[in-house]
Design a protein around this motif. Sequence first.
Motif, PDB file in Angstrom:
ATOM      1  N   GLY A 371      22.059  60.559  28.841  1.00 17.29           N
ATOM      2  CA  GLY A 371      23.505  60.609  28.678  1.00 17.29           C
ATOM      3  C   GLY A 371      23.938  60.718  27.229  1.00 17.29           C
ATOM      4  N   PHE A 372      23.184  60.083  26.328  1.00 15.52           N
ATOM      5  CA  PHE A 372      23.515  60.145  24.906  1.00 15.52           C
ATOM      6  C   PHE A 372      22.900  61.356  24.209  1.00 15.52           C
ATOM      7  CE2 PHE A 372      24.598  55.595  25.356  1.00 15.52           C
ATOM      8  CZ  PHE A 372      25.773  55.565  24.617  1.00 15.52           C
ATOM      9  N   GLY A 373      22.211  62.215  24.962  1.00 13.71           N
ATOM     10  CA  GLY A 373      21.636  63.415  24.386  1.00 13.71           C
ATOM     11  C   GLY A 373      20.430  63.162  23.505  1.00 13.71           C
ATOM     12  N   LEU A 374      19.667  62.098  23.812  1.00 10.70           N
ATOM     13  CA  LEU A 374      18.520  61.717  22.983  1.00 10.70           C
ATOM     14  C   LEU A 374      17.182  61.881  23.692  1.00 10.70           C
ATOM     15  CD1 LEU A 374      20.028  58.347  21.644  1.00 10.70           C
ATOM     16  CD2 LEU A 374      19.901  60.520  20.401  1.00 10.70           C
ATOM     17  N   ARG A 375      17.226  62.145  24.988  1.00 14.12           N
ATOM     18  CA  ARG A 375      15.994  62.107  25.779  1.00 14.12           C
ATOM     19  C   ARG A 375      14.976  63.149  25.334  1.00 14.12           C
ATOM     20  NH1 ARG A 375      11.875  61.414  27.468  1.00 14.12           N
ATOM     21  NH2 ARG A 375      11.152  60.846  29.548  1.00 14.12           N
ATOM     22  N   ASP A 376      15.415  64.281  24.808  1.00  6.63           N
ATOM     23  CA  ASP A 376      14.475  65.323  24.397  1.00  6.63           C
ATOM     24  C   ASP A 376      13.716  64.960  23.126  1.00  6.63           C
ATOM     25  OD1 ASP A 376      16.849  65.458  22.951  1.00  6.63           O
ATOM     26  OD2 ASP A 376      16.641  67.603  22.544  1.00  6.63           O
ATOM     27  N   ILE A 496      19.057  56.579  45.204  1.00  6.72           N
ATOM     28  CA  ILE A 496      19.041  55.190  44.728  1.00  6.72           C
ATOM     29  C   ILE A 496      19.352  55.122  43.238  1.00  6.72           C
ATOM     30  CG2 ILE A 496      17.613  53.120  44.469  1.00  6.72           C
ATOM     31  CD1 ILE A 496      15.985  54.138  46.899  1.00  6.72           C
ATOM     32  N   TYR A 497      18.752  56.058  42.464  1.00  7.81           N
ATOM     33  CA  TYR A 497      18.969  56.133  41.023  1.00  7.81           C
ATOM     34  C   TYR A 497      19.507  57.530  40.690  1.00  7.81           C
ATOM     35  CZ  TYR A 497      15.599  52.221  41.100  1.00  7.81           C
ATOM     36  OH  TYR A 497      14.938  51.044  41.356  1.00  7.81           O
ATOM     37  N   PRO A 498      20.800  57.770  40.885  1.00  5.31           N
ATOM     38  CA  PRO A 498      21.341  59.119  40.687  1.00  5.31           C
ATOM     39  C   PRO A 498      21.133  59.621  39.257  1.00  5.31           C
ATOM     40  CG  PRO A 498      22.920  57.688  41.790  1.00  5.31           C
ATOM     41  CD  PRO A 498      21.828  56.817  41.304  1.00  5.31           C
ATOM     42  N   SER A 499      20.671  60.857  39.114  1.00  3.72           N
ATOM     43  CA  SER A 499      20.469  61.463  37.798  1.00  3.72           C
ATOM     44  C   SER A 499      21.811  61.794  37.159  1.00  3.72           C
ATOM     45  CB  SER A 499      19.636  62.745  37.935  1.00  3.72           C
ATOM     46  OG  SER A 499      18.353  62.463  38.452  1.00  3.72           O
ATOM     47  N   ILE A 500      21.801  61.924  35.834  1.00  2.00           N
ATOM     48  CA  ILE A 500      23.010  62.300  35.106  1.00  2.00           C
ATOM     49  C   ILE A 500      22.706  63.504  34.223  1.00  2.00           C
ATOM     50  CG2 ILE A 500      23.940  59.958  35.108  1.00  2.00           C
ATOM     51  CD1 ILE A 500      23.016  59.654  32.267  1.00  2.00           C
ATOM     52  N   GLU A 501      23.729  64.182  33.800  1.00  2.00           N
ATOM     53  CA  GLU A 501      23.587  65.382  32.990  1.00  2.00           C
ATOM     54  C   GLU A 501      23.279  65.014  31.533  1.00  2.00           C
ATOM     55  OE1 GLU A 501      23.625  68.584  33.940  1.00  2.00           O
ATOM     56  OE2 GLU A 501      23.806  67.906  36.030  1.00  2.00           O
ATOM     57  N   PHE A 502      22.472  65.859  30.904  1.00  2.00           N
ATOM     58  CA  PHE A 502      22.106  65.644  29.502  1.00  2.00           C
ATOM     59  C   PHE A 502      23.362  65.697  28.631  1.00  2.00           C
ATOM     60  CE2 PHE A 502      20.619  66.992  25.315  1.00  2.00           C
ATOM     61  CZ  PHE A 502      19.544  66.141  25.112  1.00  2.00           C
ATOM     62  N   GLY A 503      23.549  64.656  27.816  1.00  2.00           N
ATOM     63  CA  GLY A 503      24.679  64.615  26.894  1.00  2.00           C
ATOM     64  C   GLY A 503      26.009  64.302  27.535  1.00  2.00           C
ATOM     65  N   GLY A 508      32.128  62.554  27.418  1.00  2.00           N
ATOM     66  CA  GLY A 508      33.103  61.701  28.095  1.00  2.00           C
ATOM     67  C   GLY A 508      32.936  61.612  29.589  1.00  2.00           C
ATOM     68  N   VAL A 509      31.828  62.156  30.130  1.00  2.00           N
ATOM     69  CA  VAL A 509      31.574  62.090  31.576  1.00  2.00           C
ATOM     70  C   VAL A 509      30.666  60.889  31.837  1.00  2.00           C
ATOM     71  CG1 VAL A 509      30.671  63.280  33.586  1.00  2.00           C
ATOM     72  CG2 VAL A 509      31.782  64.590  31.752  1.00  2.00           C
ATOM     73  N   ILE A 510      31.232  59.820  32.351  1.00  2.00           N
ATOM     74  CA  ILE A 510      30.483  58.588  32.571  1.00  2.00           C
ATOM     75  C   ILE A 510      30.483  58.249  34.059  1.00  2.00           C
ATOM     76  CG2 ILE A 510      30.329  56.130  32.023  1.00  2.00           C
ATOM     77  CD1 ILE A 510      31.801  56.714  29.428  1.00  2.00           C
ATOM     78  N   PRO A 511      29.315  58.279  34.697  1.00  2.00           N
ATOM     79  CA  PRO A 511      29.252  57.912  36.117  1.00  2.00           C
ATOM     80  C   PRO A 511      29.776  56.495  36.339  1.00  2.00           C
ATOM     81  CG  PRO A 511      27.193  58.910  35.391  1.00  2.00           C
ATOM     82  CD  PRO A 511      28.001  58.661  34.159  1.00  2.00           C
ATOM     83  N   LYS A 512      30.335  56.268  37.504  1.00  2.00           N
ATOM     84  CA  LYS A 512      30.977  54.999  37.789  1.00  2.00           C
ATOM     85  C   LYS A 512      30.019  53.824  37.646  1.00  2.00           C
ATOM     86  CE  LYS A 512      34.101  52.811  41.094  1.00  2.00           C
ATOM     87  NZ  LYS A 512      34.847  52.958  42.363  1.00  2.00           N
ATOM     88  N   HIS A 513      28.740  54.029  38.045  1.00  2.00           N
ATOM     89  CA  HIS A 513      27.805  52.904  38.009  1.00  2.00           C
ATOM     90  C   HIS A 513      27.356  52.565  36.590  1.00  2.00           C
ATOM     91  CE1 HIS A 513      25.365  56.551  38.377  1.00  2.00           C
ATOM     92  NE2 HIS A 513      24.336  55.888  37.879  1.00  2.00           N
ATOM     93  N   PHE A 514      27.807  53.329  35.579  1.00  2.00           N
ATOM     94  CA  PHE A 514      27.493  53.022  34.188  1.00  2.00           C
ATOM     95  C   PHE A 514      28.720  52.554  33.397  1.00  2.00           C
ATOM     96  CE2 PHE A 514      23.746  56.119  34.416  1.00  2.00           C
ATOM     97  CZ  PHE A 514      22.836  55.078  34.566  1.00  2.00           C
ATOM     98  N   GLU A 515      29.868  52.534  34.013  1.00  2.00           N
ATOM     99  CA  GLU A 515      31.085  52.206  33.284  1.00  2.00           C
ATOM    100  C   GLU A 515      31.054  50.801  32.682  1.00  2.00           C
ATOM    101  OE1 GLU A 515      34.277  52.852  35.996  1.00  2.00           O
ATOM    102  OE2 GLU A 515      34.323  55.039  35.684  1.00  2.00           O
ATOM    103  N   SER A 516      30.468  49.845  33.389  1.00  2.00           N
ATOM    104  CA  SER A 516      30.439  48.467  32.886  1.00  2.00           C
ATOM    105  C   SER A 516      29.500  48.319  31.700  1.00  2.00           C
ATOM    106  CB  SER A 516      30.012  47.510  34.003  1.00  2.00           C
ATOM    107  OG  SER A 516      28.708  47.831  34.459  1.00  2.00           O
ATOM    108  N   PHE A 517      28.517  49.223  31.562  1.00  2.00           N
ATOM    109  CA  PHE A 517      27.576  49.138  30.445  1.00  2.00           C
ATOM    110  C   PHE A 517      28.154  49.777  29.189  1.00  2.00           C
ATOM    111  CE2 PHE A 517      25.000  47.481  33.452  1.00  2.00           C
ATOM    112  CZ  PHE A 517      24.274  48.339  34.264  1.00  2.00           C
TER     113      PHE A 517
END
Length: 526
Positions: A371-376, A496-503, A508-517
């Motif tokens: 999500g933060f564009g660091l995985r690569d 169970i663990y939905p994937s998210i898009e790189f970056g 500003g695209v934040i999945p609902k299950h990550f909003e609290s973090f």
Amino acid sequence: MRTLFFWVSIITCLVVLGMGAVWKESLWSFLIIGPICLIGWYDMLQKKHAIRRNFPVLGHFRYMLEGIRPEIMQYFVETDTEGKPFNRLNRSLVYRRSKNVSDKTPFGTQFDTYSEGYEWVGHSIYPTDPKEIRKKLKVTIGEGNCKHPYECSVLNVSAMSFGSLSDRAVLALNGGAKIGGFAHNTGEGGVSPYHLKHGGDLIWQIGTGYFGCRAEDGGFSRERYEETVAHPNVKMIELKLSQGAKPGHGGILPASKNTKEIAKIRGVEPHKDVDSPPYHKAFTNAEEMMQFISNLREWSGGKPVGFKLCVGRAEEFVDICRAIQKTGFYPDFIAVDGGEGGTGAAPVEFSDSVGMPMRDGLAFVHDMLTGFGLRDKIKLAASGKITTGFDMLRAIALGADFCYSARAMMMSLGCIQALQCNSNNCPVGIATQDRELINGLVVKDKEQRVANFHYKTVRSLAQLMGSAGMNDMTSVKRKLILRRTAVNMVESYEQIYPSIEFGSFINGVIPKHFESFLVPEETLVS
């Protein structure tokens, strides 16, 4: 026991011979005493079984029980946290692979496939060649960022230090790593001569005690660090923030294990308990940690540097991601340990009730970096009950690039899970500093077993990937791992663990299950 048996058998034979000079009928007792002595002396001389070397004659009872275990397994099977047969089945598999005997079994699965928690991989009607897949089960760490990137095996020896383990156990693990071409993590006890003797690749772990690079005040010493890291066997450096078995607690070495040799290597006083602090003195917040990691890379001459953690407060890892973005310094790899991880000594409450389980932590770290564009830029390692090819496949699906294994590697050495690791009384000479017990472990035999286990388990991973029609590790997707979440419901890991898009977080695209973090940056604790 070996020394006791030797002298008791000699004295008994002499006594019987002396009695025979007076009363000849007593010599008939040799029909019983003789075979026992011969069996015991053979046990002491043979090199394959540490139990029999350390416990002559008595050790045979253990193997007798092991021989009948398949028939009584349904009555004595151990279970994991999901209630599935786990420890004994996987332990038996490790033993067979390390001893280079067939790991095939009859009569189908040992699991209740309709119970909650059962997992499997979806196979393909168009399988691929596992031999070709196996050639690709390597990952390059530090490429583009280090002068000395390291090509790492998909499976490696997890962190276990000299002190926790005996010198012969360390020698056998490193010898196995040398034979099999994989890496051996030193654990936080420093780099000992036993890590270096066989020339196996090392991942040097630096914990809060800074053993191997420790200043007189217990802090970090750059001079000692540069001296140790310069050794060509040290391929990567791993900064340990926490481990799964006791996250936030610090390391423990009982006084009974803290010999003069171990104390010298660690830079501490011998014969006293060594409790590493729960925190690092070299940095106090995420930005300082990233600067420290960058310094470690520079002072090593350009070797890959990463850190290990068991995920705790999710917002603190978010803070690390933001610190990476802000400073421009990033680790070459992150090792994610699970709260279910093992150790030689830990408070029960920490083992049972602190730290995120490995699968949840691994998926979380992978998704945060994505999500933060660091995985690569950062490779991920998984550590926590990695025993089989399927365990590795599942970890790769959740985001791992490579895996660590500790308990399975110890089992390949001959560990019988006697649970005496913290008492200095390990009966097979692995987790002890008692020289009488250590002498039962024969390095030449055990290092080959370690290499055998690695070879067969990586081969198993390649075969599983081939059965699912995969070509390489990039083909391993969460949707291919299925889990029964109820008797009438099956979900994929993607559900169970939905994937998210790189970056996506940057956009500003934040999945609902990550909003609290992803709380505002100013509210994060440094």
